[in-house]
Design a protein around this motif. Structure first.
Motif, PDB file in Angstrom:
ATOM      1  N   GLN A   1       0.910  -1.264   0.120  1.00 55.15           N
ATOM      2  CA  GLN A   1      -0.125   0.069   0.224  1.00 55.15           C
ATOM      3  C   GLN A   1       0.797   1.308   0.093  1.00 55.15           C
ATOM      4  OE1 GLN A   1      -2.399  -0.526   3.610  1.00 55.15           O
ATOM      5  NE2 GLN A   1      -3.955  -1.914   2.268  1.00 55.15           N
ATOM      6  N   GLN A   2       1.999   1.200   0.792  1.00 55.72           N
ATOM      7  CA  GLN A   2       2.863   2.289   0.863  1.00 55.72           C
ATOM      8  C   GLN A   2       3.630   2.573  -0.668  1.00 55.72           C
ATOM      9  OE1 GLN A   2       5.377   1.540   4.370  1.00 55.72           O
ATOM     10  NE2 GLN A   2       3.795   2.053   5.718  1.00 55.72           N
TER      11      GLN A   2
ATOM     12  N   ASP B   1       2.349   1.720  -3.287  1.00 56.06           N
ATOM     13  CA  ASP B   1       1.298   2.164  -4.251  1.00 56.06           C
ATOM     14  C   ASP B   1       1.168   3.622  -4.329  1.00 56.06           C
ATOM     15  OD1 ASP B   1       1.164  -0.255  -5.366  1.00 56.06           O
ATOM     16  OD2 ASP B   1      -0.685  -0.786  -4.448  1.00 56.06           O
ATOM     17  N   ARG B   2       1.343   4.352  -3.047  1.00 55.83           N
ATOM     18  CA  ARG B   2       1.083   5.633  -2.704  1.00 55.83           C
ATOM     19  C   ARG B   2       2.218   6.543  -3.347  1.00 55.83           C
ATOM     20  NH1 ARG B   2      -0.065   5.465   3.188  1.00 55.83           N
ATOM     21  NH2 ARG B   2      -1.249   3.686   3.055  1.00 55.83           N
ATOM     22  N   VAL B   3       3.466   5.775  -3.590  1.00 52.01           N
ATOM     23  CA  VAL B   3       4.508   6.745  -4.047  1.00 52.01           C
ATOM     24  C   VAL B   3       4.546   7.015  -5.494  1.00 52.01           C
ATOM     25  CG1 VAL B   3       7.130   6.713  -4.031  1.00 52.01           C
ATOM     26  CG2 VAL B   3       6.046   5.916  -2.113  1.00 52.01           C
TER      27      VAL B   3
END
Length: 146
Positions: free
Chosen positions: A141-142, A144-146
């Motif tokens: 998830q982290q 994918d946010r970047v």
């Protein structure tokens, strides 16, 4: 009954060996230092789980396997996946899929005729594996946010 329990525990042990070798490959191809550290921790836990399982097999009078078996060819497939761009993202996805498959296969072992002590050991190990899944999901998830 003991032979069946030993055979089932050896299947479970083989899965842990697969995880150890898969994590070795992930660690060698990983670029991010924090991710590499996390993967190394997971690998060490799988090594501990393998030792605990081997000890249980021996206490039952069985002989623990010490190899991957035919399933080890999956490792070659994993190596090819880690050659892609966005390598770390693919590594996390592969590790997540591998842990989930390992839990699924191992839960089938729990449905068989394990003795109480062996069943408790496998359940304890699967709880750790589920924690790996949770951490890998958060990492993905982290990423994918970047």
């Amino acid at each position: 009954m003991r032979k069946r329990v030993v055979d089932e525990l050896n299947q479970f042990l083989e899965g842990n060996y697969m995880a150890i070798h898969a994590y070795e490959n992930y660690i060698n191809h990983c670029q991010d230092a924090e991710l590499k550290h996390t993967l190394h921790q997971f690998q060490q836990e799988h090594k501990q789980h393998a030792q605990m399982t081997a000890d249980r097999i021996q206490s039952l009078g069985g002989i623990p396997i010490d190899h991957l078996g035919l399933k080890g060819t999956i490792i070659e497939w994993i190596k090819n996946l880690t050659e892609k761009t966005n390598r770390d993202t693919h590594i996390v996805k592969d590790a997540l899929a591998g842990e989930a498959r390992g839990i699924e296969v191992s839960q089938k072992i729990l449905k068989n005729d394990l003795d109480t002590e062996s069943k408790q050991l496998v359940e304890k190990i699967l709880n750790h594996d589920q924690q790996h899944v949770n951490v890998l999901k958060k990492l993905l998830q982290q990423m994918d946010r970047v």
